[in-house]
Design an enzyme around this catalytic site. Structure first.
Site, short mmCIF file in Angstrom:
data_model
loop_
_atom_site.label_atom_id
_atom_site.label_comp_id
_atom_site.label_asym_id
_atom_site.label_seq_id
_atom_site.Cartn_x
_atom_site.Cartn_y
_atom_site.Cartn_z
N TYR A 283 -8.72 -9.14 -0.69
CA TYR A 283 -7.74 -8.37 -1.47
C TYR A 283 -8.45 -7.51 -2.52
CZ TYR A 283 -3.40 -7.27 -3.89
OH TYR A 283 -2.34 -6.61 -4.44
N LYS B 110 -4.30 -1.67 1.10
CA LYS B 110 -5.61 -1.19 1.53
C LYS B 110 -5.68 0.30 1.85
CE LYS B 110 -8.01 -4.86 1.18
NZ LYS B 110 -8.00 -4.87 -0.27
P1 RFL Z 1 -2.74 11.62 2.45
O1 RFL Z 1 -2.44 11.10 1.11
O2 RFL Z 1 -1.70 11.55 3.50
O3 RFL Z 1 -3.17 13.13 2.24
C1 RFL Z 1 -3.30 14.02 3.34
C2 RFL Z 1 -3.08 15.41 2.82
O4 RFL Z 1 -3.24 16.34 3.89
C3 RFL Z 1 -2.22 17.31 3.80
N1 RFL Z 1 -2.06 17.92 5.13
C4 RFL Z 1 -2.52 19.14 5.44
N2 RFL Z 1 -3.19 20.06 4.72
C5 RFL Z 1 -3.50 21.24 5.32
N3 RFL Z 1 -3.15 21.54 6.60
C6 RFL Z 1 -2.45 20.65 7.36
N4 RFL Z 1 -2.10 20.96 8.61
C7 RFL Z 1 -2.12 19.38 6.77
N5 RFL Z 1 -1.47 18.28 7.22
C8 RFL Z 1 -1.43 17.41 6.22
C9 RFL Z 1 -1.01 16.53 3.32
O5 RFL Z 1 -0.01 17.37 2.73
C10 RFL Z 1 -1.65 15.61 2.31
O6 RFL Z 1 -1.67 16.15 1.01
O7 RFL Z 1 -4.07 10.95 3.07
P2 RFL Z 1 -5.40 10.43 2.34
O8 RFL Z 1 -5.94 11.43 1.36
O9 RFL Z 1 -6.28 9.96 3.44
O10 RFL Z 1 -4.95 9.19 1.46
C11 RFL Z 1 -4.47 8.03 2.06
C12 RFL Z 1 -3.38 7.41 1.22
O11 RFL Z 1 -2.47 8.39 0.80
C13 RFL Z 1 -2.63 6.36 2.01
O12 RFL Z 1 -3.54 5.50 2.68
C14 RFL Z 1 -1.74 5.48 1.17
O13 RFL Z 1 -0.87 6.18 0.35
C15 RFL Z 1 -0.93 4.63 2.14
N6 RFL Z 1 0.25 4.11 1.52
C16 RFL Z 1 0.09 3.04 0.73
N7 RFL Z 1 -1.15 2.49 0.57
C17 RFL Z 1 -1.32 1.45 -0.23
O14 RFL Z 1 -2.46 0.98 -0.37
N8 RFL Z 1 -0.21 0.89 -0.88
C18 RFL Z 1 1.05 1.44 -0.76
O15 RFL Z 1 1.98 0.97 -1.37
C19 RFL Z 1 1.25 2.54 0.06
N9 RFL Z 1 2.48 3.11 0.22
C20 RFL Z 1 1.50 4.72 1.72
C21 RFL Z 1 2.62 4.20 1.04
C22 RFL Z 1 1.67 5.83 2.58
C23 RFL Z 1 2.92 6.43 2.77
N10 RFL Z 1 3.01 7.54 3.71
C24 RFL Z 1 1.83 8.05 4.37
C25 RFL Z 1 4.15 8.17 4.12
C26 RFL Z 1 3.87 4.79 1.20
C27 RFL Z 1 4.03 5.89 2.06
C28 RFL Z 1 5.41 6.47 2.16
C1 PHB Z 2 2.67 -0.79 -4.97
O1 PHB Z 2 3.20 0.24 -4.54
O2 PHB Z 2 2.65 -1.04 -6.19
C2 PHB Z 2 2.07 -1.74 -4.02
C3 PHB Z 2 2.24 -1.56 -2.66
C4 PHB Z 2 1.68 -2.47 -1.78
C5 PHB Z 2 0.97 -3.54 -2.26
C6 PHB Z 2 0.78 -3.71 -3.62
C7 PHB Z 2 1.34 -2.81 -4.51
O3 PHB Z 2 0.43 -4.45 -1.41
#
Ligand code: RFL
Ligand code: PHB
Length: 389
Positions: free
Chosen positions: A384, A296
């Protein structure tokens, strides 16, 4: 420099917002702490809800997702090496799209570049100011020189650790949090995915997930202690553990190979309320975090962008501030649905360190109920695939 909306953070939410605003004739500047290459090297989410794909279409960045994305009309759940399928299409007539966050970000950068959008990378010390006045501004440093951007609004799209949320006074902000007592060890490998649909597996040794990026690129996760040293997890140790937790037929079919990325991520649920303070709006991970089990995180960031974009359009086109005034309430209502679903799915699929025989029996009953009840399956499918915006 002056702009209408200063966007802090060039992740998916910041880039998507600037792209939508541009198409509506509203000027913005994006400030990003990292380099362009760094942002594009982050491996994160993989599943797009139905409504998220529609948002990418609205932003004019959906050509590639429709060619290279993998539409999924169902998913597998497993308990103790035996799986069953949830048929999204038959249950609710909609599915999800498997398309990596890296590719979404890539498409958004291409679109911003093509439109001549301003994205300033490698900024340091970004700080929003005077957010409770009609003239907010943002300061930052670049290559040692100080800069200031005056604007009408600030969009805090800067992730969980960014400065935007910290700018809201402590006595205004309520924070809700749950930290889970385990993490996800993730591996990306250039091997064909073990299954054409995702497999979420509950196993006595812990949770496992089989996912993918494309027909040659697999993404797998296993539940692991969050402080496990990564070097304990050789590729062989990872594949052996994954095989033990997957359904038997999948374990037999698993094709292994060298990992090209390996990391452990903590699992947390977090919500900041309100998501707006004066002329600052929090968007995406800046305001909320979900455990990845429900897929999500990225989708919630996209729905926040939807509400904020509609609010800003109303403001600029008609001088109507009802969307701005309602942003926090509207976005939080959808956020809490996803927080609840991700918490429930995480709790149902993982083994907790303190799990009692009672807790275990409830978990088994929950999964058996899902296996046999069409209404339980429909409930899962609806959440989902994504509730409407
Ligand atoms: P992001 O992607 O964290 O982007 C935030 C951006 O802000 C920048 N930033 C700054 N820029 C200027 N000045 C500052 N002081 C700043 N501080 C930070 C950062 O460099 C970055 O580019 O947030 P956004 O855009 O809200 O997007 C959200 C998504 O990225 C996030 O919800 C998902 O990736 C979460 N997440 C996952 N979600 C899923 O649905 N499935 C996954 O498998 C999944 N794996 C993950 C993830 C998040 C992770 N994080 C945060 C470490 C795995 C990881 C490792
Ligand atoms: C993925 O990284 O492909 C991923 C992560 C979390 C999920 C489903 C897919 O729940």
């Amino acid at each position: 420099m002056r702009t209408q909306v200063c966007i802090i953070g060039g992740g998916p939410s910041g880039l998507l917002l600037s792209q939508l605003l541009d198409r509506a004739g509203i000027a913005s500047v994006v400030l990003e702490r990292q380099t362009h290459d760094h942002v594009l090297s982050r491996i994160r989410a993989g599943v797009l809800e139905y409504g998220s794909v529609a948002m990418l279409e609205q932003a004019g960045v959906a050509d590639r997702v429709h060619v290279e994305g993998l539409p999924h009309s169902g998913t597998f759940l497993a308990l103790q090496n035996t799986g069953f399928r949830i048929d999204f299409d038959a249950l609710i007539g909609k599915g999800v799209m498997v398309y990596g966050q890296t590719e979404v970000t890539h498409d958004l950068y291409d679109a911003r570049d093509a439109a001549g959008g301003t994205v300033i990378h490698r900024v340091e010390g970004t700080r929003p100011h005077d957010l409770d006045t009609a003239s907010p501004y943002v300061t930052y440093a670049l290559d040692g020189a100080e800069h200031r951007i005056d604007c009408d609004f600030v969009a805090g799209c800067d992730g969980f650790h960014g400065p935007s949320r910290q700018a809201i006074p402590k006595d205004v902000l309520t924070e809700y949090e749950r930290v889970y007592p385990f993490g996800w060890l993730g591996v990306l490998s250039e091997t064909p995915p073990v299954s054409h649909e995702l497999i979420y597996a509950n196993h006595p040794r812990g949770f496992a997930l089989a996912s993918m990026r494309n027909p040659q690129l697999s993404r797998y996760y296993i539940q692991a202690p969050v402080d496990d040293p990564l070097d304990r997890w050789t590729d062989d140790a990872f594949w052996d553990e994954l095989r033990r937790r997957l359904p038997h037929d999948a374990a037999e079919a698993l094709v292994t190979g060298p990992s090209i990325e390996k990391s452990i991520a903590p699992l947390r649920s977090y919500v900041a309320d309100p998501m707006r303070w004066g002329r600052l709006f929090l968007v995406g991970d800046a305001a909320h975090i979900v455990p990845p089990t429900g897929a999500k995180g990225l989708n919630l960031a996209i729905s926040d962008v939807h509400y904020l974009f509609e609010a800003l359009k109303l403001h600029y086109a008609q001088g109507d501030d009802s969307g701005i005034d309602g942003y926090s309430r509207t976005a939080l209502a959808r956020v809490w649905n996803a927080i609840r679903f991700s918490w429930w799915f995480t709790t149902t699929m993982h083994r907790f360190p303190e799990q009692t025989p009672f807790d275990q029996a409830i978990q088994d009953a929950e999964l058996r109920h899902l296996q046999t009840s069409v209404s339980a399956q429909r409930n899962l499918a609806e959440n989902y695939v994504g509730l409407p915006f």
